[in-house]
Design a protein around this motif. Structure first.
Motif, mmCIF file in Angstrom:
data_model
loop_
_atom_site.group_PDB
_atom_site.id
_atom_site.type_symbol
_atom_site.label_atom_id
_atom_site.label_comp_id
_atom_site.label_asym_id
_atom_site.label_seq_id
_atom_site.Cartn_x
_atom_site.Cartn_y
_atom_site.Cartn_z
ATOM 1 N N CYS A 64 0.819 -1.213 0.000
ATOM 2 C CA CYS A 64 0.000 0.000 0.000
ATOM 3 C C CYS A 64 0.852 1.261 0.000
ATOM 4 O O CYS A 64 0.411 2.315 -0.433
ATOM 5 C CB CYS A 64 -0.919 0.006 1.214
ATOM 6 S SG CYS A 64 -2.110 -1.341 1.208
ATOM 7 N N ASP A 65 2.068 1.174 0.519
ATOM 8 C CA ASP A 65 3.027 2.284 0.560
ATOM 9 C C ASP A 65 2.418 3.557 1.147
ATOM 10 O O ASP A 65 1.861 3.527 2.218
ATOM 11 C CB ASP A 65 3.628 2.540 -0.820
ATOM 12 C CG ASP A 65 4.522 1.384 -1.267
ATOM 13 O OD1 ASP A 65 5.032 0.662 -0.398
ATOM 14 O OD2 ASP A 65 4.690 1.208 -2.474
ATOM 15 N N ASP A 66 2.511 4.678 0.420
ATOM 16 C CA ASP A 66 2.101 5.980 0.945
ATOM 17 C C ASP A 66 0.646 6.324 0.646
ATOM 18 O O ASP A 66 0.178 7.382 1.071
ATOM 19 C CB ASP A 66 2.985 7.085 0.362
ATOM 20 C CG ASP A 66 4.424 6.966 0.816
ATOM 21 O OD1 ASP A 66 4.662 6.321 1.855
ATOM 22 O OD2 ASP A 66 5.306 7.522 0.145
ATOM 23 N N ALA A 67 -0.074 5.485 -0.056
ATOM 24 C CA ALA A 67 -1.448 5.829 -0.432
ATOM 25 C C ALA A 67 -2.367 5.989 0.780
ATOM 26 O O ALA A 67 -3.105 6.984 0.848
ATOM 27 C CB ALA A 67 -2.013 4.797 -1.404
ATOM 28 N N PRO A 68 -2.359 5.077 1.754
ATOM 29 C CA PRO A 68 -3.262 5.275 2.902
ATOM 30 C C PRO A 68 -3.008 6.570 3.683
ATOM 31 O O PRO A 68 -3.971 7.299 3.967
ATOM 32 C CB PRO A 68 -3.029 4.034 3.765
ATOM 33 C CG PRO A 68 -2.545 2.999 2.809
ATOM 34 C CD PRO A 68 -1.735 3.743 1.802
ATOM 35 N N PRO A 69 -1.745 6.917 4.019
ATOM 36 C CA PRO A 69 -1.551 8.206 4.702
ATOM 37 C C PRO A 69 -1.972 9.398 3.843
ATOM 38 O O PRO A 69 -2.539 10.368 4.351
ATOM 39 C CB PRO A 69 -0.050 8.249 4.992
ATOM 40 C CG PRO A 69 0.411 6.851 4.916
ATOM 41 C CD PRO A 69 -0.513 6.137 3.988
ATOM 42 N N TYR A 70 -1.719 9.316 2.541
ATOM 43 C CA TYR A 70 -2.106 10.409 1.654
ATOM 44 C C TYR A 70 -3.619 10.629 1.689
ATOM 45 O O TYR A 70 -4.095 11.748 1.884
ATOM 46 C CB TYR A 70 -1.643 10.123 0.218
ATOM 47 C CG TYR A 70 -2.150 11.129 -0.766
ATOM 48 C CD1 TYR A 70 -1.510 12.361 -0.906
ATOM 49 C CD2 TYR A 70 -3.290 10.885 -1.517
ATOM 50 C CE1 TYR A 70 -1.996 13.303 -1.788
ATOM 51 C CE2 TYR A 70 -3.777 11.823 -2.392
ATOM 52 C CZ TYR A 70 -3.130 13.028 -2.535
ATOM 53 O OH TYR A 70 -3.611 13.969 -3.393
ATOM 54 N N PHE A 71 -4.375 9.561 1.512
ATOM 55 C CA PHE A 71 -5.841 9.695 1.504
ATOM 56 C C PHE A 71 -6.367 10.085 2.885
ATOM 57 O O PHE A 71 -7.357 10.805 2.997
ATOM 58 C CB PHE A 71 -6.500 8.401 1.024
ATOM 59 C CG PHE A 71 -6.282 8.132 -0.442
ATOM 60 C CD1 PHE A 71 -6.656 9.056 -1.392
ATOM 61 C CD2 PHE A 71 -5.685 6.956 -0.860
ATOM 62 C CE1 PHE A 71 -6.441 8.826 -2.737
ATOM 63 C CE2 PHE A 71 -5.470 6.715 -2.205
ATOM 64 C CZ PHE A 71 -5.848 7.645 -3.146
ATOM 65 N N THR A 72 -5.696 9.614 3.948
ATOM 66 C CA THR A 72 -6.115 9.976 5.302
ATOM 67 C C THR A 72 -5.907 11.465 5.541
ATOM 68 O O THR A 72 -6.804 12.151 6.051
ATOM 69 C CB THR A 72 -5.330 9.150 6.344
ATOM 70 O OG1 THR A 72 -5.559 7.762 6.091
ATOM 71 C CG2 THR A 72 -5.769 9.496 7.746
ATOM 72 N N ILE A 73 -4.735 11.974 5.175
ATOM 73 C CA ILE A 73 -4.458 13.408 5.345
ATOM 74 C C ILE A 73 -5.432 14.236 4.508
ATOM 75 O O ILE A 73 -5.944 15.263 4.960
ATOM 76 C CB ILE A 73 -2.987 13.717 4.985
ATOM 77 C CG1 ILE A 73 -2.062 13.097 6.030
ATOM 78 C CG2 ILE A 73 -2.753 15.213 4.862
ATOM 79 C CD1 ILE A 73 -0.602 13.078 5.627
ATOM 80 N N PHE A 74 -5.703 13.766 3.295
ATOM 81 C CA PHE A 74 -6.654 14.461 2.415
ATOM 82 C C PHE A 74 -8.032 14.547 3.071
ATOM 83 O O PHE A 74 -8.649 15.615 3.128
ATOM 84 C CB PHE A 74 -6.730 13.696 1.085
ATOM 85 C CG PHE A 74 -7.605 14.327 0.055
ATOM 86 C CD1 PHE A 74 -7.145 15.391 -0.716
ATOM 87 C CD2 PHE A 74 -8.888 13.856 -0.164
ATOM 88 C CE1 PHE A 74 -7.948 15.967 -1.669
ATOM 89 C CE2 PHE A 74 -9.693 14.431 -1.118
ATOM 90 C CZ PHE A 74 -9.232 15.486 -1.878
ATOM 91 N N LEU A 75 -8.509 13.422 3.621
ATOM 92 C CA LEU A 75 -9.835 13.388 4.243
ATOM 93 C C LEU A 75 -9.870 14.222 5.521
ATOM 94 O O LEU A 75 -10.772 15.052 5.710
ATOM 95 C CB LEU A 75 -10.220 11.932 4.544
ATOM 96 C CG LEU A 75 -11.530 11.727 5.286
ATOM 97 C CD1 LEU A 75 -12.707 12.162 4.416
ATOM 98 C CD2 LEU A 75 -11.684 10.260 5.673
#
Ligand SMILES: [Zn+2]
Length: 132
Positions: A64-75
């Motif tokens: 998953c790499d950086d995608a989960p933190p990216y989407f979390t920060i976005f949300l």
């Protein structure tokens, strides 16, 4: 004419890709194995299991790499920033009051959303057959 090949989830062909994506997202949000929907995908807070206990699907091969933190920060940013601005416009609290409310709220929201968003990213990767 050859019949379409079916996977273990009963979905096949390009017309089922939308259904497969929704299925992967739903199972991922529940932190379940995206392949069967019954086994647990996570062995801890964010650690993926090497394989599903129910269907032996290799969950640990997904990155998953950086995608989960990216989407979390976005949300979380779309929740916290309007909250800060609305509070500033209406009751005009002091800076320390804003910080004492929104900094812990940001941390708690990020920690709360991150595992579920990681599950959704895992489900999306499963739906699109992205490994490694
Ligand atoms: Zn499974």
């Amino acid at each position: 004419m050859t019949p379409p090949s079916h996977t273990e989830d009963g979905l096949s062909g390009p017309t089922d890709s939308g259904k497969r994506l929704l299925l992967g997202l739903r199972r991922g949000f529940r932190r379940k194995c995206p392949n069967c929907g019954h086994g647990l995908a996570f062995g801890g807070y964010l650690k993926l299991r090497p394989a599903c206990d129910v269907c032996s699907h290799p969950i640990g091969e997904y990155r998953c790499d950086d995608a989960p933190p990216y989407f979390t920060i976005f949300l979380v940013g779309h929740i916290v920033v309007p909250g800060v601005l609305m509070m500033e416009q209406t009751i005009k609290p002091s800076l320390w009051m804003q910080m004492s409310i929104w900094l812990p709220a940001t941390v708690l929201l990020c920690l709360g959303f991150l595992p579920f968003i990681k599950g959704a990213v895992l489900g999306t990767q499963w739906a699109m057959r992205i490994k490694g």
